[in-house]
Design an enzyme around this catalytic site. Structure first.
Site, PDB file in Angstrom:
ATOM      1  N   TYR A 108      77.089  93.165  33.457  1.00  0.00           N
ATOM      2  CA  TYR A 108      78.053  93.907  34.137  1.00  0.00           C
ATOM      3  C   TYR A 108      79.320  93.046  33.702  1.00  0.00           C
ATOM      4  CZ  TYR A 108      81.157  94.668  38.198  1.00  0.00           C
ATOM      5  OH  TYR A 108      82.245  95.384  38.941  1.00  0.00           O
ATOM      6  N   GLU A 196      85.821  98.837  34.925  1.00  0.00           N
ATOM      7  CA  GLU A 196      84.278  98.469  35.116  1.00  0.00           C
ATOM      8  C   GLU A 196      83.331  99.075  34.276  1.00  0.00           C
ATOM      9  OE1 GLU A 196      81.936  99.899  38.536  1.00  0.00           O
ATOM     10  OE2 GLU A 196      82.048  97.770  39.429  1.00  0.00           O
TER      11      GLU A 196
END
Ligand code: ADP
Ligand code: MG
Length: 394
Positions: A108, A196
């Protein structure tokens, strides 16, 4: 402002951030044509302004032409429904068809603006592919952060510290540092509020690829970025909010039934607070702004009335710069040009309030003019419930 994954990935390409080969399709025929060109396995991904598409059945791996066609039929036109989309869900109008990637590890990576520290923060985790909120709750020790001072900017050591914590090997470290540096460039140059990548994957050929891409922009900086403005997809936005933005009205749709027209963000929030205090439910936040014109008042009024949930309109104007008599003229003109069959409570105070009230009284419209904030709020709540007993709201 939000954009789609396929648009974010185009932007990633401009900043040399690796993404799988892919193209957007609007029909099942185009989906199959692109899939044939890219080869199998390929992934067909619903394009809506929300995450959690995989879990909702909006991301499918196709191994041949028949599967590509089947998934295209299934996904185009479906509704993605989860916490991010709200109760109505979001209709899928297009899909991204992209090359299937052999994933060895899912990470992530994000950059957001930390408001408290007033600087960007790079967030990385070894637990990619999952809901990051859940990871933060259950394994906060698996989330790593590096704050970047905007004056000195990002340095290689920020990425190296993160890649050590993520347990990356030498090759992965090099790729990761390069990618973080490019992502930071994008974040700053395009005035993003969030970038993101979840998941950022390591492939079986030791490449680092952004498999998902989310980019939101700071609305107040959009004037500087006409290229980004062009990416806006109003199909994904609330139709009332789209209409309001045309007239530069600060409008946010809510779930209640009291339509609110207020000037100034502070007064708008105080109005919503007092309605809630009396157990009422605002249908919207609407700040018509200071120095507003008759035309904008008229458009704001139209938007409030068009919302079928609205049972009563509460107009609360404090005339500082804005003149309440101008507001009154706008409201009266709008009301006369429309067929209004719901009650309107109006509270005008401040500059030219006497003239404003006179205009309302002489308009022949059946408005409920109040002179006290509390009474006006109670009256609105009472009317929104169909109650006769005002005290029952207390
Ligand atoms: P969302 O976050 O909305 O669910 P993602 O783009 O993250 O959508 O996709 C969900 C999952 O599907 C990913 O975590 C990944 O495991 C898989 N996936 C997505 N794109 C690809 C791809 N090109 N190749 C292989 N798997 C993929
Ligand atoms: Mg994702």
């Amino acid at each position: 402002m939000k954009i789609h994954e396929y648009q974010a990935k185009e932007l990633f390409k401009d900043f040399a951030i690796p993404v799988p080969e892919g193209m957007v399709a609007y029909t099942k025929e185009d989906t199959v044509e692109i899939a044939e060109k890219i080869g199998y396995p390929c992934v067909i991904k619903a394009q809506v302004h929300a995450g959690g598409r995989g879990k909702a059945g909006g991301v499918k791996l196709a191994r041949n032409r028949d599967e590509a066609l089947g998934f295209a039929e299934e996904i185009i036109g479906m509704h993605i429904k989860n916490l991010q989309t709200g109760a109505q869900g979001k209709k899928v109008r297009k899909v991204l068809v992209e090359k299937g990637v052999n994933i060895v590890n899912e990470l992530y990576l994000a950059i957001i603006m930390d408001r408290e520290k007033a600087m960007p923060v790079v967030i990385a985790s070894s637990e990619g592919g999952m809901e990051i909120e859940k990871v933060a709750e259950e394994h906060p020790d698996h989330i790593f952060k590096e704050y970047i001072h905007p004056i000195t900017g990002l340095s290689n050591f920020h990425s190296i510290i993160l890649s050590f914590k993520l347990g990356l090997n030498k090759t992965e470290q090099r790729l990761f540092s390069e990618l973080v540096s490019n992502l930071y460039k994008l974040f700053m140059e395009k005035d993003a509020s969030i970038v993101e990548i979840n998941p950022l994957v390591i492939t079986d050929t030791e490449e680092l690829i952004a498999l998902d891409a989310k980019v939101n922009f700071d609305d107040n900086a959009l004037v500087k970025h006409s290229d980004i403005m062009e990416l806006r997809d109003t199909d994904e936005e609330d139709p009332f909010e789209v209409e309001a933005s045309k007239y530069k009205l600060n409008y946010i749709k809510l779930d209640g039934n009291i339509g609110c027209m207020v000037n100034g963000a502070g007064l708008a929030m105080a109005t919503m607070d007092i309605l809630k205090y009396y157990k009422g439910d605002p249908a919207n936040f609407l700040d018509v702004g200071g120095g507003t014109s008759e035309e904008r008042i008229k458009e704001a009024f139209k938007i409030l009335i068009a919302d079928k949930n609205v049972k009563v309109v509460f107009i609360n104007i404090f005339g500082g710069i804005v003149r309440t008599d101008i507001v009154a003229i706008g409201v009266v003109n709008a009301a006369k040009s429309m067929n209004i069959n719901i009650p309107v409570v109006i509270l005008l105070r401040g500059t030219n309030e006497k003239q404003g009230r006179k205009i309302i009284e002489e308009s022949g419209l059946n408005f409920i003019a109040e002179t006290d904030f509390k009474k006006a709020a109670l009256k609105s709540v009472e009317l929104s419930r169909g109650d006769k007993d005002v005290n029952s709201c207390k």
